[in-house]
Enzyme design. Sequence first.
Site, PDB file in Angstrom:
ATOM      1  N   GLY A  46       0.841  -1.191   0.000  1.00 13.21           N
ATOM      2  CA  GLY A  46       0.000   0.000   0.000  1.00 13.21           C
ATOM      3  C   GLY A  46       0.875   1.239   0.000  1.00 13.21           C
ATOM      4  O   GLY A  46       2.079   1.163   0.272  1.00 13.21           O
ATOM      5  N   LEU A  89       6.695   1.835   4.482  1.00 11.61           N
ATOM      6  CA  LEU A  89       7.753   2.343   3.601  1.00 11.61           C
ATOM      7  C   LEU A  89       8.340   3.646   4.140  1.00 11.61           C
ATOM      8  O   LEU A  89       9.450   4.015   3.756  1.00 11.61           O
ATOM      9  CB  LEU A  89       7.191   2.564   2.188  1.00 11.61           C
ATOM     10  CG  LEU A  89       6.803   1.276   1.450  1.00 11.61           C
ATOM     11  CD1 LEU A  89       6.072   1.605   0.151  1.00 11.61           C
ATOM     12  CD2 LEU A  89       8.028   0.406   1.172  1.00 11.61           C
ATOM     13  N   HIS A 134      -2.541   6.937   7.737  1.00  7.96           N
ATOM     14  CA  HIS A 134      -1.635   7.912   7.108  1.00  7.96           C
ATOM     15  C   HIS A 134      -2.394   9.194   6.743  1.00  7.96           C
ATOM     16  O   HIS A 134      -1.854  10.293   6.844  1.00  7.96           O
ATOM     17  CB  HIS A 134      -1.021   7.348   5.827  1.00  7.96           C
ATOM     18  CG  HIS A 134       0.221   6.518   6.023  1.00  7.96           C
ATOM     19  ND1 HIS A 134       1.376   7.020   6.580  1.00  7.96           N
ATOM     20  CD2 HIS A 134       0.507   5.231   5.698  1.00  7.96           C
ATOM     21  CE1 HIS A 134       2.317   6.076   6.599  1.00  7.96           C
ATOM     22  NE2 HIS A 134       1.809   4.969   6.068  1.00  7.96           N
TER      23      HIS A 134
HETATM   24  O1  GNR Z   1       4.316  -2.469   2.469  1.00  5.41           O
HETATM   25  C1  GNR Z   1       3.648  -2.371   3.489  1.00  5.41           C
HETATM   26  N1  GNR Z   1       3.391  -3.482   4.199  1.00  5.41           N
HETATM   27  C2  GNR Z   1       2.472  -3.535   5.224  1.00  5.41           C
HETATM   28  C3  GNR Z   1       2.473  -4.635   6.044  1.00  5.41           C
HETATM   29  C4  GNR Z   1       1.577  -4.748   7.059  1.00  5.41           C
HETATM   30  C5  GNR Z   1       0.670  -3.752   7.249  1.00  5.41           C
HETATM   31  C6  GNR Z   1       0.657  -2.638   6.457  1.00  5.41           C
HETATM   32  C7  GNR Z   1       1.547  -2.528   5.440  1.00  5.41           C
HETATM   33  S1  GNR Z   1       1.519  -1.135   4.408  1.00  5.41           S
HETATM   34  C8  GNR Z   1       3.171  -1.059   3.937  1.00  5.41           C
HETATM   35  C9  GNR Z   1       3.412   0.026   2.909  1.00  5.41           C
HETATM   36  C10 GNR Z   1       3.149   1.372   3.534  1.00  5.41           C
HETATM   37  O2  GNR Z   1       3.942   1.970   4.199  1.00  5.41           O
HETATM   38  N2  GNR Z   1       1.974   1.878   3.338  1.00  5.41           N
HETATM   39  O3  GNR Z   1       1.658   3.042   3.906  1.00  5.41           O
HETATM   40 NI    NI Z   2       2.848   3.144   5.717  1.00  5.36          NI
END
Ligand code: GNR
Ligand code: NI
Length: 169
Positions: A46, A89, A134
């Site tokens: 995501g 991320l 977020h």
């Molecule tokens: O890549 C992502 N992995 C993830 C794993 C468990 C719960 C949520 C996520 S989202 C994250 C990417 C991200 O920072 N999205 O905002």
């Molecule tokens: Ni995130």
Amino acid sequence: MALREILTEGDPVLNRRSRPVEKFDQRLHELVDDMVETMYEGDGVGLAAPQIGVLRRIFVMDVGEGPLAFINPEIMEEDGEQEGPEGCLSLPGLFGIVSRPQKVRVRAQDRDGVFFEMTAEDLAARCVCHENDHLDGILFRRHSQVPLCSFDELPGYEPEEEAEEGGEA
Ligand code: GNR
Ligand code: NI
């Protein structure tokens, strides 16, 4: 299409509340395409617009069924509970354990402004909640039940001992 730089924890933009999208125009489509490309480049499931410095209520997600864009999302209903590892991320290399609903009903607009609803479960529910946070300036560190650490250091997620080919003696 272009890759965008992902902001990391400490950047105050990540703590601000995003505003709704009002115009579903070509510029929005390009932004969404860039977010999908940036999410894939970072191997994320995501990505939310504030992570690339855009304070608008948009996130993209791909939990294995192709990319989806959620614009002006609203979580209508939450059901059950799941506790599990989570990363972001914007906090590279850091993981925690977060309790989330097992299932959420989410309503959003697509890139053309058309409303849709979907039920997300398991990882998809976790992701929808993480991304929606977020948009309200909330990072998963705030919800973690353990201090953030590397994945291998997560309690209960110790890596299996690597079996040596051929064994000992
Ligand atoms: O890549 C992502 N992995 C993830 C794993 C468990 C719960 C949520 C996520 S989202 C994250 C990417 C991200 O920072 N999205 O905002
Ligand atoms: Ni995130």
